[in-house]
Design a protein around this motif. Sequence first.
Motif: not given
Length: 450
Positions: A69-76, A81-85
Amino acid sequence: MDHLFNFNHHNFTPTFHTTILQEPIFLALFAVCFILMFKTYFISSSPAIYLVDYSCLKPPNHLRVPFSSFLEHSRIVHSLDQQTVDFLSKVLVSSGQSQRTHIPPALHYIPPRSTHEEAIKEAETVLFPVFEDLLTKTQLCPREIDIVIVNCSGFCPSPSLSAIIVNRFSMREDVKSFNISGMGCSASASAVDMAQNLLNVHKNSNVVILSTEILSNGWYAGKDRSMMILNCLFRSGSAAILITNKTSAKRTSKYRLLYSQRTQGAFDDIAYNSAIREEDSEGFIGVNLRKDVLHVAGELLRSNFQVLGSSILPLEEKIRYGFSIIRRKFIDKSIELYVPNFRKVIQHYCLPTSGKSVIMEIGKKMKLKEDDIEAALMTLHRFGNQSSSSLWYELAYMEGKERVKEGERVLQLGMGSGPKCTSLVWECNRPIVDEARKGPWADSIQSYPV
């Protein structure tokens, strides 16, 4: 009249000193003077400081934030980009925290509601319940509190957080209230040191310390990776602590404060800038952790323990440390200084929960065993880094495991921005049992250590 003052010095016997010294009144006066001198120079006139009890907040389960959840929210939110995720995912996994940590409601929204209003709501949510629980535990009335200290590093509203507490609980008009801000993870330990100084002046008084970190307004909204790290680490939590100098607390309080030592590093530019809140290149505000932050923390810890060790270490350890200084200065500058064995005088340790690697490094420098750093690692795993209040979750963990025995000593080590370091040494004042069913660990203590 000259004959009155004529005497034969050969026949004169100086009996004054022997006869006077044999007088009972002189012996009594001498004894009184000796006792006064002994009390003045060897016995501290400061009153004993007791930790009556404390409470830690257990955030509700609906505020839990799994990694996905944290990564998905941060990405949105950040359009990452995928490297930062992948970078953020690596930080989360290596941090030592589990999937059961919590963030405030404002940060569950997309985008996060980082407003002043939400920060006030969060402050009320984390401070009011834990304060009420402390009052229930200690059977204390709000009007019996003489001093209130609230520490929160990044949120300093007006009216102040302490004013919010005084208003909510209808405290006395002469209650003394203080706020500590900008001191990071060291603030709670520094608040205890401040309370000790206040209690040395204000006799027969109760002090309540409220420790927390408000996250709603502290979310970093930019893309600088060094500043995004704290978004991954800091989690919700708070603690309320009752400290007093009343003699009646001697029988019932949990701990007695033996030593309090503060060390400052802000005089050095490199140390001062090692962890600093500033704007990034796009104007977003966040905390920048520079690469030398761990080295700065190590030097600060060493200087703090030098002073603390002179007070509590046995003579053997002091001599070995002194010889290592002489050897390094005059014989071989490349050798490392001897690290005193604090385990000879301290049985339990509450360390900064800044990350798994930080805990392991501090344990290594202090020559601690796995059992000594367990409370810090398990607190980080279960609750994340709750800034200054983490020290009390660690103590609650050890009490829940019934590891702290009467007469044993506990070290609480607070290290924060500035940089600054505060170490507290408590002595257990009475048997502490049946704590496993209370507090933040009630539903999980049996699952630890992992």
